[in-house]
Every structure is written in C-alpha cells, then in structure tokens.
Design an enzyme around this catalytic site. Structure first.
Site, PDB file in Angstrom:
ATOM      1  N   SER A  60       0.839  -1.205   0.000  1.00 27.14           N
ATOM      2  CA  SER A  60       0.000   0.000   0.000  1.00 27.14           C
ATOM      3  C   SER A  60       0.872   1.253   0.000  1.00 27.14           C
ATOM      4  O   SER A  60       2.049   1.211   0.361  1.00 27.14           O
ATOM      5  CB  SER A  60      -0.910   0.003   1.227  1.00 27.14           C
ATOM      6  OG  SER A  60      -1.737  -1.132   1.215  1.00 27.14           O
ATOM      7  N   HIS A  79      -0.402   3.677   4.899  1.00 27.33           N
ATOM      8  CA  HIS A  79       0.245   3.073   6.077  1.00 27.33           C
ATOM      9  C   HIS A  79       0.303   4.090   7.215  1.00 27.33           C
ATOM     10  O   HIS A  79       0.069   3.758   8.381  1.00 27.33           O
ATOM     11  CB  HIS A  79       1.657   2.596   5.721  1.00 27.33           C
ATOM     12  CG  HIS A  79       1.688   1.354   4.881  1.00 27.33           C
ATOM     13  ND1 HIS A  79       2.664   1.106   3.936  1.00 27.33           N
ATOM     14  CD2 HIS A  79       0.868   0.280   4.848  1.00 27.33           C
ATOM     15  CE1 HIS A  79       2.429  -0.072   3.365  1.00 27.33           C
ATOM     16  NE2 HIS A  79       1.349  -0.577   3.893  1.00 27.33           N
ATOM     17  N   GLN A  92      -6.991 -15.456  -6.408  1.00 28.32           N
ATOM     18  CA  GLN A  92      -5.957 -14.420  -6.586  1.00 28.32           C
ATOM     19  C   GLN A  92      -4.819 -14.917  -7.481  1.00 28.32           C
ATOM     20  O   GLN A  92      -4.328 -14.184  -8.337  1.00 28.32           O
ATOM     21  CB  GLN A  92      -5.408 -13.985  -5.229  1.00 28.32           C
ATOM     22  CG  GLN A  92      -4.486 -12.771  -5.333  1.00 28.32           C
ATOM     23  CD  GLN A  92      -4.071 -12.247  -3.965  1.00 28.32           C
ATOM     24  OE1 GLN A  92      -4.886 -12.205  -3.034  1.00 28.32           O
ATOM     25  NE2 GLN A  92      -2.825 -11.879  -3.825  1.00 28.32           N
TER      26      GLN A  92
END
Ligand code: SAH
Length: 221
Positions: free
Chosen positions: A61, A66, A217
């Site tokens: 991310s 974060h 995924q």
C-alpha cells in the site's frame, strides 16, 4: 495527494508525511523511520508515495495509507500490546506495528500467498531479527484465533461487509482499521468498548484489492 509525500530516502518520505499532517504522532514517525520500506518493496521506487507492485496481483500500500493506519491505531499499539495484520503482503506494516509494540508486545501478520510471507520473513530475519513478529500463511478472513484477542487489527485488503469473525478476535477495548465494500470502499474504524459493544465510524473513501480466496488471486496473476 498520493504523490505529494514522496521522498528520496525513507527518512525524507516520513518527514513529508509528517509535514503534510498525515501523521502527527512522534511514535508513528519513529516507527516509520525505524523500518526502511526498501527492505519490503523490492521493485519500483519504495520512497514514492504510491502503491508498488509486489507480485501475485497485489501491491504494497501507499505510504500515506500506512501512515493513516498507524496514526489511527497508535493507542492500540502501545508497548506490550498485541496486534494482527490481515493481508500482511510485503510485511512492511507488520514490521512498523512491531516497532511500536516493542519486544514486550507481539504482532501476527496473516497472508494467504506463502511466497509473500517468505519475502516478508526474509526481510525481517535480515534487518529486524529481534522484533516480535510472526508471519502465518492462511486465510485472513478468519483471522488467527490462536493469537487472539488482539488490541488492534489492521486489514490490508477490502472486506465485502462487516468482518464479524475478525471483530470476535478483538479485545475489549480494541480497535480495527479495515477497508469495507465491494463497489465503493471506505475505511471503517470499529471500536470495541470495555463491555464488548462495537461502534463504527466511516473514515474515508479508498481503493484496496479485495480479501479473496488464494486460488482466485493466483489465477489473476
Ligand atoms: N498491507 C500489505 C499488503 C496489501 S495488499 C502491504 O502493504 O504490503 C493486500 C494483501 O492481502 C495481499 O498481500 C493479498 O495477498 C492479501 N490477501 C487478500 N486476501 C487474503 C486472504 N483471504 N487472506 C490473507 N491474505 C489475503
């Protein structure tokens, strides 16, 4: 905004997050300075304030996300506390959380792609070997009951709706920071009070990859 905080080094990136007001706690600043993103984001530019691809259809991310997460959870990441990082991916945020809870605390990162966990573990073994971190390979939608209850839970991928199983693993009091939604997603802060009642606050609109099945995924990557 996503690009605004980029830096040339880990320290300047964190300084920029501080100057922009995304993080204001000195404990969060020092945690983010104690963990070098370059150890976890091994391709792309680790100090750019944007997500970087880490393989298997997912990204580490962006630094500002974060920062928001650590800032939001800081009261539940005090020395000695226990935390769970669901969808730990690169392991970067798990390490920041471990920096904050210290050696008397403990952080579990749960990730369903074992290769990502191996990378995260290798980074911790090489650079942060004394920190209290355990990476578990498994379906994070179920949390990790063995280590529960947790003072806080961070979820790094979007839950389709209220993550009840994870809420059960939260301490009273405790807090969860989780993106929720399928079409539009929002970060939801769930607070469990000392009597076990749960309240929720919608914080901001976001775009995260969904919490999904491992095989689904892998088929995408
Ligand atoms: N917070 C991490 C990763 C964010 S990307 C970082 O910043 O590096 C979201 C992560 O969630 C990916 O690593 C993905 O593999 C993981 N994930 C998605 N569904 C999951 C599930 N059901 N169980 C565990 N991990 C999951």
């Amino acid at each position: 905004m996503a690009w605004r905080c980029s830096g040339k080094t880990n320290a300047t990136l964190v300084d920029n997050l501080y100057q922009s007001g995304i993080i204001s706690s000195k404990r969060v600043v020092s945690a983010m300075k104690s963990v070098d993103r370059a150890h976890f984001a091994t391709s792309g530019n680790p100090y750019e304030d944007a997500p970087q691809y880490i393989g298997y259809s997912v990204t580490i991310s962006a630094p500002h996300m974060h920062g928001y997460a650590l800032e939001n959870l800081q009261d539940f990441l005090k020395p000695g506390m226990k935390a769970l990082d669901v969808g730990s991916g690169s392991g970067y945020l798990t390490a920041c959380m471990a920096s904050m809870v210290g050696s008397a605390g403990h952080v579990v990162g749960i990730e369903h792609i074992h290769e990502l966990n191996e990378g995260a573990q290798a980074a911790v073994d090489s650079h942060y070997p004394d920190w209290s971190i355990r990476f578990v390979t498994g379906d994070g939608r179920k949390g990790f009951a063995e280590g529960a209850p947790y003072d806080c839970i961070h979820v790094g991928a979007a839950a389709p709706n209220k993550p009840s199983e994870l809420l059960e693993q939260l301490k009273s009091p405790g807090r969860m920071f989780v993106p929720v939604g399928t079409g539009s997603q929002y970060i939801i802060e769930y607070n469990k009070d000392k009597d076990g009642s749960v309240s929720e606050h919608k914080l901001m609109g976001v775009v995260y990859v969904p919490l999904t099945g491992e095989h689904q995924q892998r088929r995408q990557s």
